[in-house]
Design a protein around this motif. Structure first.
Motif, mmCIF file in Angstrom:
data_model
loop_
_atom_site.group_PDB
_atom_site.id
_atom_site.type_symbol
_atom_site.label_atom_id
_atom_site.label_comp_id
_atom_site.label_asym_id
_atom_site.label_seq_id
_atom_site.Cartn_x
_atom_site.Cartn_y
_atom_site.Cartn_z
ATOM 1 N N MET A 339 19.824 40.379 59.810
ATOM 2 C CA MET A 339 21.015 39.549 59.611
ATOM 3 C C MET A 339 21.895 39.545 60.859
ATOM 4 S SD MET A 339 20.868 38.254 56.571
ATOM 5 C CE MET A 339 20.311 38.483 54.885
ATOM 6 N N MET A 340 22.030 40.716 61.484
ATOM 7 C CA MET A 340 22.843 40.828 62.695
ATOM 8 C C MET A 340 22.255 39.962 63.820
ATOM 9 S SD MET A 340 23.457 44.211 65.091
ATOM 10 C CE MET A 340 21.730 44.161 65.654
ATOM 11 N N VAL A 341 20.946 40.059 64.000
ATOM 12 C CA VAL A 341 20.284 39.284 65.050
ATOM 13 C C VAL A 341 20.402 37.789 64.767
ATOM 14 C CG1 VAL A 341 18.050 38.768 66.107
ATOM 15 C CG2 VAL A 341 18.697 41.141 65.681
ATOM 16 N N ASP A 342 20.227 37.395 63.486
ATOM 17 C CA ASP A 342 20.367 35.981 63.113
ATOM 18 C C ASP A 342 21.768 35.470 63.433
ATOM 19 O OD1 ASP A 342 17.789 35.731 62.226
ATOM 20 O OD2 ASP A 342 18.254 35.997 60.103
ATOM 21 N N ALA A 343 22.777 36.294 63.129
ATOM 22 C CA ALA A 343 24.163 35.886 63.391
ATOM 23 C C ALA A 343 24.391 35.658 64.880
ATOM 24 C CB ALA A 343 25.129 36.938 62.855
ATOM 25 N N MET A 344 23.827 36.535 65.702
ATOM 26 C CA MET A 344 23.999 36.378 67.148
ATOM 27 C C MET A 344 23.218 35.177 67.680
ATOM 28 S SD MET A 344 24.301 40.148 68.897
ATOM 29 C CE MET A 344 22.896 40.947 68.117
#
Length: 410
Positions: A339-344
């Protein structure tokens, strides 16, 4: 056990939401998507366990060297003044003190692969002195809540991801992560202490907490003096240098005490294989339930509902786009990382949402994963209030992360 009801709840909610998607939205592939996600997570759980076997064998082998050579006893004596206050039920000089310290230290250095084997070792030692083998003891609950708080001084993996995704200054989230994770740890410590009637207002505890605050302040000062581009590099170097130094110290002390180092390592490594096999069903169980919940669309509906409710209050809703990381964090470390990588990727590494997702990722640990695997490794059925305290620590860390995100980057 409360995990039983939560596990059932995830699967039932996933089924209900999947039915809604089929009958209302006409999504004919939803049940296939949910089941394929479950199958994939079952495979992933097994692969993680197999991958963990090597790390468990390595670190339990190293710990066995430390145990037989006397290094663990030395560590136990060093941390005894503080740990005897927050773990009053652990006998003086017990090796569990050293294992707990090693686990928490690895977590603080951001070394997840090293922390898990050390934590499982500590749980086995705590189980040895547990009067009720199916019920979580007070020291177990304190230990795991501190684990779920995830106090991290060096967020190595987060800084690495930010660098890879093109952040102008990958380390700009370092300070808010440090503050947020400390809030989570302090909340967990205070909450469990109140329930277990542990007095924290004594000289040893206050001096230790003061020392930790000083250490964190010093770390912030030192890193703030470094060139921004070098913070991630030096953080990595420091973490792994300390880790390698621990191995050398353990071997050196064992040699001095004339311990058979290699034989000790092999005996500990054999234990690692047995522990890895024991956690397979628990790991697969929790990962499958989470995957079904997510694949059904229940997580998406939850985010939309929260965004709608927040908008009704008139509060700024920019933080809602980072909530998938917050909601996934207590459930799955790899899921939250995704989720963190997707947000970035979607919003940009240097966007408010991208940075906030990183702060949330570093603010707490995976409560459900930790409780399922750690308690499962020693066959604890009744986890008592461990989950509630762990989630409270997570909530404190995530709330602090959101507030700090607004303070630093909005």
């Amino acid at each position: 056990m409360i995990l039983n009801y939560i596990w059932i709840g995830f699967i039932l909610i996933a089924f209900v939401v999947a039915c809604i998607q089929f009958f209302v939205s006409g999504n004919t592939n939803i049940f296939m998507d949910v089941m394929q996600s479950a199958f994939g997570s079952a495979k992933t759980g097994f692969e993680i366990s197999i991958g963990l076997t090597g790390m468990l064998s390595l670190w339990l082998g190293i710990l066995k060297i430390g145990e037989r050579g006397g290094a663990i006893n030395i560590i136990s004596r060093m941390v005894a003044p503080f740990f005897s206050k927050i773990f009053p039920d652990i006998p003086k000089g017990h090796p569990a003190m050293g294992s707990i310290f090693m686990n928490l230290s690895a977590n603080m250095l951001g070394l997840d692969n090293a922390a898990t084997p050390l934590g499982l070792k500590a749980m086995r030692e705590l189980q040895e002195i547990n009067p009720d083998k199916e019920k979580a003891s007070n020291p177990m609950i304190m230990f795991l809540v501190l684990n779920t708080a995830g106090l991290m001084l060096v967020p190595v993996s987060i800084l690495t991801f930010r660098q890879q995704l093109g952040a102008a200054n990958p380390a700009d989230v370092f300070l808010p992560i440090l503050i947020a994770t400390f809030c989570a740890a302090l909340t967990g410590l205070i909450t469990v202490s109140v329930i277990q009637k542990i007095n924290l207002l004594n000289r040893v505890v206050l001096l230790t907490l003061g020392g930790m605050i000083t250490l964190i302040g010093t770390l912030i000062y030192v890193l703030s003096r470094l060139p921004k581009a070098d913070i991630s590099k030096y953080s990595n170097f420091t973490a792994y240098f300390i880790l390698f130094s621990i191995i050398i110290i353990f071997i050196s002390i064992a040699l001095r005490s004339k311990t058979n180092v290699y034989e000790s390592f092999i005996d500990g490594a054999k234990e690692g294989f047995q522990v890895a096999i024991g956690i397979v069903p628990y790991l697969i169980g929790i990962l499958v339930a989470i995957a079904m919940f997510r694949a059904s669309g229940a997580m998406d509906y939850l985010i939309l509902g929260i965004k709608y409710l927040v908008s009704l209050t008139g509060v700024n809703t920019d933080f809602v786009e980072a909530l998938p990381t917050a909601l996934m964090k207590p459930l799955s470390g790899s899921g939250a990382r995704g989720m963190m990588v997707d947000a970035m990727k979607i919003h940009g590494a240097d966007s408010f949402v991208g940075r906030l997702s990183c702060i949330i990722q570093g603010s707490a640990d995976t409560t459900f994963f930790i409780l399922a695997v750690y308690f499962g490794s020693v066959n604890i059925k009744n986890t008592r209030y461990a989950l509630a305290c762990g989630l409270l620590a997570d909530f404190a860390g995530i709330t602090a992360a959101i507030l700090l995100g607004y303070l630093f980057f909005h």
